[in-house]
Design a protein around this motif. Structure first.
Motif, mmCIF file in Angstrom:
data_model
loop_
_atom_site.group_PDB
_atom_site.id
_atom_site.type_symbol
_atom_site.label_atom_id
_atom_site.label_comp_id
_atom_site.label_asym_id
_atom_site.label_seq_id
_atom_site.Cartn_x
_atom_site.Cartn_y
_atom_site.Cartn_z
ATOM 1 N N ALA A 1 8.745 -28.782 -6.198
ATOM 2 C CA ALA A 1 8.248 -29.662 -7.126
ATOM 3 C C ALA A 1 8.967 -29.845 -8.342
ATOM 4 O O ALA A 1 9.252 -30.758 -9.019
ATOM 5 C CB ALA A 1 6.806 -29.154 -7.389
ATOM 6 N N ALA A 2 9.717 -28.571 -8.561
ATOM 7 C CA ALA A 2 10.858 -28.593 -9.656
ATOM 8 C C ALA A 2 12.025 -29.431 -9.389
ATOM 9 O O ALA A 2 12.460 -29.912 -10.178
ATOM 10 C CB ALA A 2 11.179 -27.019 -9.795
ATOM 11 N N ARG B 1 19.619 -22.447 -6.386
ATOM 12 C CA ARG B 1 20.345 -21.044 -6.372
ATOM 13 C C ARG B 1 19.388 -19.915 -6.556
ATOM 14 O O ARG B 1 19.963 -18.936 -6.497
ATOM 15 C CB ARG B 1 21.391 -21.115 -7.324
ATOM 16 N N ILE B 2 17.968 -20.132 -6.728
ATOM 17 C CA ILE B 2 17.158 -19.230 -7.040
ATOM 18 C C ILE B 2 17.236 -18.225 -5.897
ATOM 19 O O ILE B 2 17.156 -18.926 -4.678
ATOM 20 C CB ILE B 2 15.914 -19.952 -7.351
ATOM 21 N N PRO C 1 10.275 -11.197 -16.801
ATOM 22 C CA PRO C 1 9.505 -10.438 -15.861
ATOM 23 C C PRO C 1 8.330 -11.215 -15.206
ATOM 24 O O PRO C 1 7.852 -12.151 -15.756
ATOM 25 C CB PRO C 1 8.873 -9.341 -16.674
ATOM 26 N N ALA C 2 8.405 -10.703 -13.845
ATOM 27 C CA ALA C 2 7.306 -11.628 -13.218
ATOM 28 C C ALA C 2 5.912 -11.132 -13.550
ATOM 29 O O ALA C 2 5.648 -10.014 -13.778
ATOM 30 C CB ALA C 2 7.335 -11.297 -11.466
ATOM 31 N N HIS D 1 6.609 -24.967 -12.939
ATOM 32 C CA HIS D 1 6.701 -24.940 -11.579
ATOM 33 C C HIS D 1 7.278 -23.784 -10.967
ATOM 34 O O HIS D 1 7.034 -23.210 -10.025
ATOM 35 C CB HIS D 1 7.396 -26.140 -11.166
ATOM 36 N N VAL D 2 8.373 -23.247 -11.612
ATOM 37 C CA VAL D 2 8.984 -22.019 -11.043
ATOM 38 C C VAL D 2 8.298 -20.795 -11.198
ATOM 39 O O VAL D 2 8.220 -20.083 -10.282
ATOM 40 C CB VAL D 2 10.316 -21.901 -11.988
ATOM 41 N N SER D 3 7.444 -20.579 -12.144
ATOM 42 C CA SER D 3 6.840 -19.542 -12.373
ATOM 43 C C SER D 3 5.710 -19.664 -11.394
ATOM 44 O O SER D 3 5.346 -18.574 -10.843
ATOM 45 C CB SER D 3 6.124 -19.557 -13.830
ATOM 46 N N ASN D 4 5.148 -20.543 -10.965
ATOM 47 C CA ASN D 4 3.973 -20.609 -9.835
ATOM 48 C C ASN D 4 4.825 -20.762 -8.539
ATOM 49 O O ASN D 4 4.001 -20.957 -7.429
ATOM 50 C CB ASN D 4 2.997 -21.653 -10.187
ATOM 51 N N GLY D 5 6.010 -20.641 -8.471
ATOM 52 C CA GLY D 5 6.508 -20.747 -7.050
ATOM 53 C C GLY D 5 6.757 -22.372 -6.573
ATOM 54 O O GLY D 5 7.039 -22.029 -5.222
#
Length: 231
Positions: free
Chosen positions: A87-88, A109-110, A230-231, A79-83
């Protein structure tokens, strides 16, 4: 009337009374000693019930807190990797465990500096540990206090025994002298039993809590590593 058969085969009557075995219940044992010993044993029984309640209540709470889906962090990473931040957060709310609440705190806090995210997770972790350890200190107190209370009963029982010995004229009656010794022994046994049970329960809860804390720390590290990728 008791009957028995002689070797000649003649049935004769015996006047000897039958000896009936007496069985003592727990309440008989408690009430057999001096009133002061009875009070002390009643206090110890109350402490035993408190210790057992705290132990089982905390045990079920800690077991519930340690349950988490093995795929939880993988789903969070996806979820976080795909923004998909919302949902996370929803996934963390559905999981409703200490690990999930720490992760949700980090997700919220992202965008902040990594040190701020780490600090927020640490503060949330301290709160979760406090919740897990709630009332466990009472169990430790009972583990230390119960033998001391039993020892107090021992001292009181010996005082009663020596007072009876001092007040008796000539040889004291064994019944009255034994009452104080009986009080001393029963309170000692009761105090040690309660103390041992509370001590074992306390240490078992500490081990269980440490496992949950390790689980939280491990998942917190995984989440921070995810943010460092890394992104």
């Amino acid at each position: 009337m008791n009957l028995f058969i002689q070797e000649t085969g003649e049935v004769v009557e015996s006047t000897m009374p039958l000896v009936e075995e007496e069985t003592q219940t727990v309440f008989d044992i408690i009430l057999s000693g001096d009133p002061s010993g009875t009070v002390i044993i009643c206090i110890l029984i109350l402490l035993l019930f408190v210790a057992l309640y705290i132990y089982f209540e905390r045990l079920f709470k800690i077991k519930g807190s340690s349950k988490i889906d093995d795929k939880f962090m993988l789903q969070i990473k996806d979820h976080v990797s795909n923004g998909r931040i919302d949902a996370a957060k929803i996934l963390c709310a559905q999981e409703n465990s200490p690990v999930a609440r720490l992760t949700e705190k980090g997700i919220s806090r992202i965008g902040s500096p990594l040190e701020d995210i780490n600090g927020a997770i640490e503060n949330a972790g301290k709160l979760e540990v406090y919740k897990l350890e709630k009332n466990v200190s009472i169990l430790a107190t009972i583990a230390g206090a119960a033998p001391m209370i039993g020892f107090l009963g021992t001292v009181i029982g010996m005082v009663i025994a020596f007072r009876t010995l001092a007040e008796s004229e000539g040889a004291p009656e064994m019944g009255t002298l034994a009452e104080g010794i009986y009080t001393a022994m029963t309170t000692t046994v009761a105090g040690l039993i309660v103390g041992i049970i509370a001590y074992i329960g306390y240490n078992h809860l500490v081990v269980k809590t440490d496992k949950v804390v390790h689980q939280m720390e491990s998942n917190a590290v995984d989440f921070l590593d995810l943010l460092n990728e890394p992104a």
